[in-house]
Design a protein around this motif. Structure first.
Motif, PDB file in Angstrom:
ATOM      1  N   ARG A 215      13.170 -50.279 123.182  1.00  0.00           N
ATOM      2  CA  ARG A 215      12.863 -49.175 122.246  1.00  0.00           C
ATOM      3  C   ARG A 215      11.702 -49.319 121.418  1.00  0.00           C
ATOM      4  NH1 ARG A 215      14.410 -48.763 116.863  1.00  0.00           N
ATOM      5  NH2 ARG A 215      15.362 -46.860 116.286  1.00  0.00           N
ATOM      6  N   SER A 216      11.407 -50.464 121.030  1.00  0.00           N
ATOM      7  CA  SER A 216      10.199 -50.964 120.326  1.00  0.00           C
ATOM      8  C   SER A 216       8.933 -50.438 121.102  1.00  0.00           C
ATOM      9  CB  SER A 216      10.206 -52.381 120.139  1.00  0.00           C
ATOM     10  OG  SER A 216      11.177 -52.787 119.175  1.00  0.00           O
ATOM     11  N   ILE A 217       8.648 -50.964 122.538  1.00  0.00           N
ATOM     12  CA  ILE A 217       7.724 -50.624 123.048  1.00  0.00           C
ATOM     13  C   ILE A 217       7.718 -48.878 123.073  1.00  0.00           C
ATOM     14  CG2 ILE A 217       6.454 -50.684 125.444  1.00  0.00           C
ATOM     15  CD1 ILE A 217       7.969 -53.447 125.621  1.00  0.00           C
ATOM     16  N   ILE A 218       8.394 -48.229 123.176  1.00  0.00           N
ATOM     17  CA  ILE A 218       8.526 -46.742 123.273  1.00  0.00           C
ATOM     18  C   ILE A 218       8.095 -46.403 121.972  1.00  0.00           C
ATOM     19  CG2 ILE A 218       9.935 -44.823 123.726  1.00  0.00           C
ATOM     20  CD1 ILE A 218       9.200 -46.038 126.301  1.00  0.00           C
ATOM     21  N   LEU A 219       8.656 -46.724 120.901  1.00  0.00           N
ATOM     22  CA  LEU A 219       8.223 -46.474 119.407  1.00  0.00           C
ATOM     23  C   LEU A 219       6.775 -46.552 119.352  1.00  0.00           C
ATOM     24  CD1 LEU A 219      11.192 -47.314 117.308  1.00  0.00           C
ATOM     25  CD2 LEU A 219      10.324 -45.220 117.501  1.00  0.00           C
ATOM     26  N   ILE A 220       6.389 -47.607 119.745  1.00  0.00           N
ATOM     27  CA  ILE A 220       4.864 -47.859 119.413  1.00  0.00           C
ATOM     28  C   ILE A 220       3.781 -47.091 120.161  1.00  0.00           C
ATOM     29  CG2 ILE A 220       3.047 -49.681 120.155  1.00  0.00           C
ATOM     30  CD1 ILE A 220       5.320 -52.023 119.802  1.00  0.00           C
ATOM     31  N   PHE A 221       4.341 -46.575 121.463  1.00  0.00           N
ATOM     32  CA  PHE A 221       3.586 -45.664 122.283  1.00  0.00           C
ATOM     33  C   PHE A 221       3.631 -44.434 121.653  1.00  0.00           C
ATOM     34  CE2 PHE A 221       3.119 -49.090 125.594  1.00  0.00           C
ATOM     35  CZ  PHE A 221       2.028 -48.926 125.982  1.00  0.00           C
TER      36      PHE A 221
ATOM     37  N   LEU B 248      -4.765 -49.368 115.857  1.00  0.00           N
ATOM     38  CA  LEU B 248      -4.523 -50.037 117.083  1.00  0.00           C
ATOM     39  C   LEU B 248      -5.101 -51.576 117.108  1.00  0.00           C
ATOM     40  CD1 LEU B 248      -3.697 -48.928 119.708  1.00  0.00           C
ATOM     41  CD2 LEU B 248      -6.240 -48.868 120.413  1.00  0.00           C
ATOM     42  N   LEU B 249      -5.881 -51.869 116.111  1.00  0.00           N
ATOM     43  CA  LEU B 249      -6.298 -53.230 115.792  1.00  0.00           C
ATOM     44  C   LEU B 249      -5.027 -54.137 115.695  1.00  0.00           C
ATOM     45  CD1 LEU B 249      -9.500 -52.784 113.305  1.00  0.00           C
ATOM     46  CD2 LEU B 249      -9.522 -53.544 115.906  1.00  0.00           C
ATOM     47  N   ILE B 250      -4.074 -53.721 115.353  1.00  0.00           N
ATOM     48  CA  ILE B 250      -2.872 -54.917 115.093  1.00  0.00           C
ATOM     49  C   ILE B 250      -2.343 -55.410 116.403  1.00  0.00           C
ATOM     50  CG2 ILE B 250      -1.012 -52.963 114.967  1.00  0.00           C
ATOM     51  CD1 ILE B 250       0.050 -54.316 112.456  1.00  0.00           C
ATOM     52  N   LEU B 251      -2.448 -54.531 117.449  1.00  0.00           N
ATOM     53  CA  LEU B 251      -1.869 -54.913 118.752  1.00  0.00           C
ATOM     54  C   LEU B 251      -2.228 -56.264 119.332  1.00  0.00           C
ATOM     55  CD1 LEU B 251      -1.374 -51.663 120.572  1.00  0.00           C
ATOM     56  CD2 LEU B 251       0.432 -52.801 119.350  1.00  0.00           C
TER      57      LEU B 251
ATOM     58  N   THR C 175       3.438 -43.591 106.801  1.00  0.00           N
ATOM     59  CA  THR C 175       4.674 -43.696 107.356  1.00  0.00           C
ATOM     60  C   THR C 175       4.818 -44.525 108.771  1.00  0.00           C
ATOM     61  OG1 THR C 175       5.368 -41.724 106.083  1.00  0.00           O
ATOM     62  CG2 THR C 175       6.856 -42.408 108.099  1.00  0.00           C
ATOM     63  N   TYR C 176       3.852 -43.941 109.824  1.00  0.00           N
ATOM     64  CA  TYR C 176       3.869 -44.383 111.065  1.00  0.00           C
ATOM     65  C   TYR C 176       3.409 -45.711 111.166  1.00  0.00           C
ATOM     66  CZ  TYR C 176       4.416 -39.969 113.378  1.00  0.00           C
ATOM     67  OH  TYR C 176       4.903 -38.649 113.992  1.00  0.00           O
ATOM     68  N   LEU C 177       2.527 -46.466 110.326  1.00  0.00           N
ATOM     69  CA  LEU C 177       2.315 -47.721 110.062  1.00  0.00           C
ATOM     70  C   LEU C 177       3.279 -48.664 109.736  1.00  0.00           C
ATOM     71  CD1 LEU C 177      -0.223 -49.709 110.203  1.00  0.00           C
ATOM     72  CD2 LEU C 177      -0.606 -49.508 107.754  1.00  0.00           C
ATOM     73  N   GLY C 178       4.224 -48.352 108.682  1.00  0.00           N
ATOM     74  CA  GLY C 178       5.569 -48.625 108.421  1.00  0.00           C
ATOM     75  C   GLY C 178       6.332 -49.000 109.516  1.00  0.00           C
ATOM     76  N   ARG C 179       6.564 -47.743 110.205  1.00  0.00           N
ATOM     77  CA  ARG C 179       7.312 -47.843 111.314  1.00  0.00           C
ATOM     78  C   ARG C 179       6.967 -48.430 112.533  1.00  0.00           C
ATOM     79  NH1 ARG C 179      10.772 -41.957 111.827  1.00  0.00           N
ATOM     80  NH2 ARG C 179      11.269 -42.011 109.471  1.00  0.00           N
ATOM     81  N   LEU C 180       5.499 -48.537 112.667  1.00  0.00           N
ATOM     82  CA  LEU C 180       4.800 -49.434 113.641  1.00  0.00           C
ATOM     83  C   LEU C 180       5.117 -50.897 113.363  1.00  0.00           C
ATOM     84  CD1 LEU C 180       3.140 -49.115 116.017  1.00  0.00           C
ATOM     85  CD2 LEU C 180       1.158 -49.453 114.490  1.00  0.00           C
ATOM     86  N   ASN C 181       5.199 -51.137 112.163  1.00  0.00           N
ATOM     87  CA  ASN C 181       5.573 -52.503 111.904  1.00  0.00           C
ATOM     88  C   ASN C 181       6.694 -53.142 112.249  1.00  0.00           C
ATOM     89  OD1 ASN C 181       4.713 -54.994 110.554  1.00  0.00           O
ATOM     90  ND2 ASN C 181       5.636 -54.587 108.492  1.00  0.00           N
ATOM     91  N   GLU C 182       7.798 -52.270 112.140  1.00  0.00           N
ATOM     92  CA  GLU C 182       9.135 -52.739 112.422  1.00  0.00           C
ATOM     93  C   GLU C 182       9.354 -53.029 113.958  1.00  0.00           C
ATOM     94  OE1 GLU C 182      11.623 -53.529 110.647  1.00  0.00           O
ATOM     95  OE2 GLU C 182      10.558 -53.388 109.253  1.00  0.00           O
ATOM     96  N   PRO C 183       8.826 -52.078 114.867  1.00  0.00           N
ATOM     97  CA  PRO C 183       8.967 -52.508 116.363  1.00  0.00           C
ATOM     98  C   PRO C 183       8.191 -53.667 116.704  1.00  0.00           C
ATOM     99  CG  PRO C 183       7.907 -50.443 115.884  1.00  0.00           C
ATOM    100  CD  PRO C 183       8.535 -50.935 114.735  1.00  0.00           C
ATOM    101  N   LEU C 184       7.110 -53.958 116.095  1.00  0.00           N
ATOM    102  CA  LEU C 184       6.175 -55.180 116.307  1.00  0.00           C
ATOM    103  C   LEU C 184       6.865 -56.428 115.730  1.00  0.00           C
ATOM    104  CD1 LEU C 184       2.870 -53.885 115.179  1.00  0.00           C
ATOM    105  CD2 LEU C 184       3.463 -54.443 117.564  1.00  0.00           C
ATOM    106  N   ILE C 185       7.688 -56.182 114.692  1.00  0.00           N
ATOM    107  CA  ILE C 185       8.388 -57.434 114.061  1.00  0.00           C
ATOM    108  C   ILE C 185       9.739 -57.570 115.061  1.00  0.00           C
ATOM    109  CG2 ILE C 185      10.071 -58.082 112.325  1.00  0.00           C
ATOM    110  CD1 ILE C 185       8.052 -56.633 110.370  1.00  0.00           C
ATOM    111  N   ALA C 186      10.370 -56.495 115.280  1.00  0.00           N
ATOM    112  CA  ALA C 186      11.612 -56.681 116.274  1.00  0.00           C
ATOM    113  C   ALA C 186      11.111 -57.332 117.567  1.00  0.00           C
ATOM    114  CB  ALA C 186      11.849 -55.180 116.540  1.00  0.00           C
ATOM    115  N   ILE C 187       9.938 -56.840 118.135  1.00  0.00           N
ATOM    116  CA  ILE C 187       9.644 -57.712 119.464  1.00  0.00           C
ATOM    117  C   ILE C 187       9.213 -59.063 119.328  1.00  0.00           C
ATOM    118  CG2 ILE C 187       7.414 -57.761 120.995  1.00  0.00           C
ATOM    119  CD1 ILE C 187       7.275 -54.610 121.078  1.00  0.00           C
TER     120      ILE C 187
END
Length: 580
Positions: free
Chosen positions: A148-154, A172-175, A289-301
């Motif tokens: 789910r996290s990988i799908i959300l990120i993409f 993209l620098l965060i990855l 908003t997306y950056l906030g949401r991108l943060n969550e799946p990265l933390i989840a991973i």
């Protein structure tokens, strides 16, 4: 690199358990993918509303209501899709872990008897319970969360590049930074997690030892010592757990949140440098908003990486049990037609002992004879009986049953024809009926006949449910003598070629012993009877008495012959006779 070498084979092997549920897994992933898309649609709709309606003050009610309805529907759809995929993943996880537990239990049941001489029981219990539960999280939490996290990120990155590619490049620098953190985390967390699971198994083992030995502990006032031992293991587990939590606290959420904050600062700088009208307010809102949401799946991973590491370490312990050598038996299914036994040049020592327990043993036992093994404690009587049962592999010498080498006989034939009544028999926490039949198809009438033979019928009749009464754990509601009688009752269900009694009458009163002797004499007509005797009065009618001393055959003969020799047996018999 060592961690990577260990990691992938174990992960691959664990994932094999979900292979039978491939179709359900695909459906679950489709639901998860659809739910993620529905979730990401929200900010795009809000961004459109800000850019095309709110900022231009074009309040078209139909358009506004359409956006609101689409937004609500997308969020409701996301909730339902995530709910159903969660249920489906959990079903797959439970079924997979059930199969894994069956494999672990099967491996435990196939362990060589020698393993139970050295391996703490609590360690094995921990592998069957705690470790399989840790692996369960791989199936129902780690896999769906990671996917789910990988799908959300993409999807989020795709949405970002669609809206504004320059700001998306900054995001993209965060990855690469997150991937670096994950590799560092894996390097430090794996040894800590391995230690933590070991200490947890140690706690289980010590609790198991404490509960089983409660009578002795209380009798000799050892409570403080056992409390100290358990506390020591608990403290070591606590220290390992705290180290992992500190690692999590530093490398996970705080550090990733800091990285997200830095990326957000770059957005603000980028937004302020470009001329007015290049970036729209709605796009900035969507990116924040997306950056906030991108943060969550990265933390989840990264968090799931911790759980994944625990699952891998648990899997490593589980597969060490599954892959361990099994009790070996032969392949011959040729039935034993007699109870003839030939012991040739047997020398034996236990796994962790260099000194031989038995030394060059040679004994010939004819079929349907009554043979007794006697000797002082530590002379090797019970060890010799265990070898006749096929519990330990022979490295020096041979044992022949009905002219067949014992290591060539199949498990089925061996267990059907060679049975033992132990000094401390195991009583299952089940009915009297099951404790006697042990799953074998026998009528109630025959069970009652057997109970009558071993003089347990009056006891069983006094119980509320008769033969269907539940016996307490380890037969705690039975006396030691009654347990022995129950163990003999199990033997009477079938007629083995060889019956071994390991001091089976040692804890029975003299009156019951005489009755048991009559039962054994009737059994003698159909099988070879081998008795490891402490009371020499019970073996005076033996066809052959084998006197063992320091692991060697010291004397051989009948009761009368050995008394005439006036050697070791004579001294033992005189000593026992003088006591009564």
């Amino acid at each position: 690199m060592d961690h990577l070498i260990e990691f992938w084979p174990i992960l691959k092997r664990l994932l094999i358990y979900v292979k039978p549920y491939k179709k359900k897994l695909i459906i679950a992933f489709i639901l998860l993918f659809s739910g993620s898309i529905s979730e990401v649609l929200g900010p795009i709709l809000i961004s459109y509303f800000i850019n095309n309606i709110l900022s231009k003050h074009q309040l078209h009610l139909i358009t506004i209501f359409t956006i609101i309805i689409l937004f609500i529907l997308s969020q409701i759809l996301s909730v339902f899709l995530n709910y159903f995929q969660n249920i489906l993943f959990n079903k797959i996880a439970v079924k997979s872990i059930n199969k894994l537990r069956q494999d672990v239990m099967h491996a435990a049941l196939q362990q060589p008897i020698s393993e139970f001489d050295s391996q703490p029981i609590g360690q094995m219990i921990s592998k069957v319970t705690n470790d399989t539960e840790a692996v369960k999280e791989l199936y129902d939490t780690v896999a769906p969360t990671l996917f789910r996290s990988i799908i959300l990120i993409f999807i989020i990155l795709f949405a970002m590049f669609t809206l504004e590619w320059r700001m998306a490049l900054v995001a993209l620098l965060i990855l690469p930074l997150v991937i670096t953190i994950m590799l560092i985390y894996q390097n430090y967390s794996t040894p800590l997690l391995r230690k933590m699971r070991y200490y947890l198994a140690e706690i289980n083992n010590k609790f198991n030892e404490t509960i089983n030995g409660m009578n002795v502990i209380q009798q000799f006032r050892q409570q403080l010592r056992f409390e100290k031992n358990i506390k020591q293991s608990s403290d070591l587990h606590y220290i390992s757990r705290m180290k992992i939590l500190r690692l999590d606290g530093f490398l996970l959420r705080p550090l990733l949140s800091l990285l997200s904050a830095l990326i957000l600062c770059n957005f603000m700088i980028l937004f302020s440098f470009f001329p007015v009208g290049v970036f729209e307010v709605g796009i900035l809102y969507a990116f924040i908003t997306y950056l906030g949401r991108l943060n969550e799946p990265l933390i989840a991973i990264t968090i799931q990486q911790s759980v994944l590491q625990q699952s891998i370490v648990a899997g490593e312990r589980i597969f060490s049990l599954i892959d361990s050598p099994k009790q070996k038996y032969g392949k011959s299914t040729k039935p034993l037609k007699s109870g003839k036994i030939n012991i040739k040049n047997i020398s034996f020592h236990y796994k962790n002992c260099k000194k031989n327990i038995l030394e060059n043993i040679n004994i010939d036992i004819s079929s349907k004879s009554f043979v007794a093994f006697v000797g002082h404690t530590g002379s090797g009587k019970s060890t010799l009986a265990s070898l006749l049962m096929g519990h330990y592999p022979l490295k020096h010498g041979k044992i022949y049953l009905d002219n067949q080498s014992i290591d060539s006989i199949s498990h089925y034939i061996l267990r059907k024809n060679v049975l033992m009544v132990q000094q401390d028999p195991i009583v299952l926490s089940d009915t009297v009926f099951y404790n006697i039949t042990l799953g074998r198809k026998i009528s109630e009438e025959k069970v009652w006949d057997i109970l009558e033979t071993v003089h347990l019928s009056s006891l069983v009749k006094s119980m509320k449910k008769g033969i269907y009464s539940i016996l307490g754990e380890e037969g705690n509601n039975l006396s030691v003598g009654q347990k022995q009688l129950l163990a003999i009752a199990r033997i009477l269900v079938v007629h083995p070629q060889v019956l071994i009694l390991d001091e089976a009458t040692a804890n029975i009163d003299s009156g019951t012993e005489k009755l048991i002797q009559k039962t054994l004499l009737s059994i003698r007509k159909n099988c070879t009877l081998i008795v490891i005797a402490h009371r020499l009065s019970t073996i005076v009618e033996a066809d052959l008495i084998v006197v063992l001393k320091q692991g060697k055959v010291f004397e051989l003969g009948t009761h009368e012959q050995l008394l005439k020799n006036k050697n070791c047996y004579w001294k033992m018999y005189k000593f026992q006779s003088s006591k009564f």
